[in-house]
Design an enzyme around this catalytic site. Structure first.
Site, PDB file in Angstrom:
ATOM      1  N   MET A  78       0.978  -1.031   0.006  1.00  0.00           N
ATOM      2  CA  MET A  78      -0.012   0.112   0.096  1.00  0.00           C
ATOM      3  C   MET A  78       0.828   1.182   0.000  1.00  0.00           C
ATOM      4  O   MET A  78       1.838   1.410   0.862  1.00  0.00           O
ATOM      5  CB  MET A  78      -0.758   0.155   1.247  1.00  0.00           C
ATOM      6  CG  MET A  78      -1.851   0.990   1.084  1.00  0.00           C
ATOM      7  SD  MET A  78      -2.938   0.901  -0.213  1.00  0.00           S
ATOM      8  CE  MET A  78      -4.388   0.065   0.487  1.00  0.00           C
TER       9      MET A  78
ATOM     10  N   ALA B 131       3.220  -5.718  -8.003  1.00  0.00           N
ATOM     11  CA  ALA B 131       1.562  -5.562  -8.358  1.00  0.00           C
ATOM     12  C   ALA B 131       1.532  -4.616  -9.445  1.00  0.00           C
ATOM     13  O   ALA B 131       0.697  -4.744 -10.353  1.00  0.00           O
ATOM     14  CB  ALA B 131       1.010  -5.086  -7.100  1.00  0.00           C
TER      15      ALA B 131
ATOM     16  N   GLU C 190      11.683  -6.873  -4.086  1.00  0.00           N
ATOM     17  CA  GLU C 190      11.248  -6.599  -3.109  1.00  0.00           C
ATOM     18  C   GLU C 190      10.743  -7.767  -2.244  1.00  0.00           C
ATOM     19  O   GLU C 190       9.705  -7.571  -1.131  1.00  0.00           O
ATOM     20  CB  GLU C 190      10.059  -5.580  -3.130  1.00  0.00           C
ATOM     21  CG  GLU C 190      10.437  -4.224  -3.518  1.00  0.00           C
ATOM     22  CD  GLU C 190       9.355  -3.264  -3.623  1.00  0.00           C
ATOM     23  OE1 GLU C 190       9.821  -1.769  -3.779  1.00  0.00           O
ATOM     24  OE2 GLU C 190       8.275  -3.507  -4.158  1.00  0.00           O
TER      25      GLU C 190
ATOM     26  N   GLY D  37      15.796   7.965 -22.056  1.00  0.00           N
ATOM     27  CA  GLY D  37      15.454   6.742 -22.850  1.00  0.00           C
ATOM     28  C   GLY D  37      15.906   5.334 -22.258  1.00  0.00           C
ATOM     29  O   GLY D  37      15.890   5.414 -21.086  1.00  0.00           O
TER      30      GLY D  37
ATOM     31  N   ASP E 223       7.998   0.350 -13.539  1.00  0.00           N
ATOM     32  CA  ASP E 223       7.174  -0.803 -13.432  1.00  0.00           C
ATOM     33  C   ASP E 223       6.332  -1.013 -14.714  1.00  0.00           C
ATOM     34  O   ASP E 223       5.952  -2.141 -15.255  1.00  0.00           O
ATOM     35  CB  ASP E 223       6.101  -0.822 -12.214  1.00  0.00           C
ATOM     36  CG  ASP E 223       7.047  -0.504 -10.906  1.00  0.00           C
ATOM     37  OD1 ASP E 223       8.009  -1.214 -10.895  1.00  0.00           O
ATOM     38  OD2 ASP E 223       6.436  -0.054 -10.034  1.00  0.00           O
TER      39      ASP E 223
HETATM   40  O1  RIB Z   1       8.148   1.320  -8.386  1.00  0.00           O
HETATM   41  C1  RIB Z   1       7.337   2.062  -7.503  1.00  0.00           C
HETATM   42  C2  RIB Z   1       6.891   1.255  -6.325  1.00  0.00           C
HETATM   43  O2  RIB Z   1       7.750   1.089  -5.541  1.00  0.00           O
HETATM   44  C3  RIB Z   1       5.706   1.848  -5.364  1.00  0.00           C
HETATM   45  O3  RIB Z   1       4.563   1.493  -5.688  1.00  0.00           O
HETATM   46  C4  RIB Z   1       6.262   1.232  -3.959  1.00  0.00           C
HETATM   47  O4  RIB Z   1       5.170   0.388  -3.612  1.00  0.00           O
HETATM   48  C5  RIB Z   1       7.451   0.646  -4.274  1.00  0.00           C
HETATM   49  O5  RIB Z   1       7.231  -0.814  -4.149  1.00  0.00           O
END
Ligand code: RIB
Length: 283
Positions: free
Chosen positions: A15, A45, A142, A214, A241
């Site tokens: 979160m 996620a 993570e 880039g 991400d």
């Molecule tokens: O890359 C961004 C993400 O890094 C965030 O959503 C935060 O939760 C961390 O994991």
């Protein structure tokens, strides 16, 4: 490939507790912020969401705590159409959280992994069939590094390509370096990797995201660059991400490295504007 690509994301679910401020606080300083919001996040996620929105069939292996955030985040993933059979509930630790400060078009993030630490090798074993049936596996750092190494080993066993986004950076064991198909570090992570591994051995696996500069990668032994697009910056959180989710979606469909990078680079800029971090959790 006629069917939607099947992607397994093994990674974090957090979160995001996000404060927007005009001024980044210095060491020991308190500043007044302008707004606060909770957003669904976690690199794993976020990457799963990006891949799903681009048409992939995504299954996530991860963990949340037995708390309100855990319930909200699982619902969020399911609402996006992500399969959550591999997302376990951990009663001993609270759901991962990220403390995010947004300021001056950039961010600073601290992650308290909490339940993400419960994504162990045993969890991978329990969901081995998901890995086995995927076209590609996507990981970040993570969750425990031992689990990342184990998932990479499983992918290799089933001859499934695997992409590791080495963030937040940690020293990578030799096995991960050897058996990963592509790494997607940012500039700082790439520098750290080059110091640790013989750069000639990893050069061809490196897809380095450079923000406004880039993306760099190697093809036919030549360094190539894909230029970024100029877009107004609102919130860079999760931009990398989006790149990762889009990149694996293309690779899983059999695209070449170069085409997958071009597509992901364009998505990063287009989607960061469109999706941003607007999807606040209704608490
Ligand atoms: O890359 C961004 C993400 O890094 C965030 O959503 C935060 O939760 C961390 O994991």
């Amino acid at each position: 490939m006629i069917h939607a690509p099947k992607i397994c994301v093994v990674g974090s679910i957090n979160m995001d507790m996000t404060i927007q401020t005009r001024q980044m606080p210095r060491q020991g300083e308190t500043v007044l912020g302008q707004s606060f919001a909770l957003y669904p996040g976690g690199k794993g996620a976020n990457q799963a969401v990006a891949a799903t929105r681009l048409g992939a069939k995504v299954t996530m292996i991860g963990a949340v705590g037995e708390d309100e955030f855990g319930v909200t985040l699982r619902k969020h993933l399911q609402g996006e159409g992500i399969h959550t059979d591999g997302v376990i509930k951990n009663s001993e630790q609270s759901t991962g959280v990220a403390n995010i400060i947004l300021s001056e078009g950039d961010n600073r993030i601290i992650v308290a992994p909490g339940a993400n630490a419960a994504v162990t090798e045993e969890v991978i074993d329990r969901h081995e069939n998901i890995i086995q049936q995927s076209d590609i596996i996507l990981l970040q750092l993570e969750i425990p590094l031992t689990t990342v190494a184990y998932a990479v080993k499983k992918a290799k066993q089933y001859h499934i390509p695997v992409v590791v986004n080495p963030a937040p950076y940690q020293h990578l064991p030799k096995e991960i370096i050897q058996d990963t198909t592509y790494f997607t570090p940012n500039e700082m992570e790439a520098e750290a990797m080059k110091k640790e591994a013989a750069s000639s051995s990893i050069k061809d696996k490196m897809v380095v995201t450079l923000g406004s500069e880039g993306v760099h990668f190697y093809e036919d032994n030549m360094k190539k660059k894909v230029h970024s697009y100029s877009v107004p910056v609102k919130d860079t959180t999760g931009a990398g991400d989006t790149f990762n989710g889009a990149f694996v979606t293309q690779l899983a469909q059999g695209e070449t490295l170069s085409r997958a990078i071009h597509f992901a680079n364009a998505q990063l800029h287009y989607q960061s504007r469109k999706w941003g971090h607007k999807q606040a959790c209704q608490q």
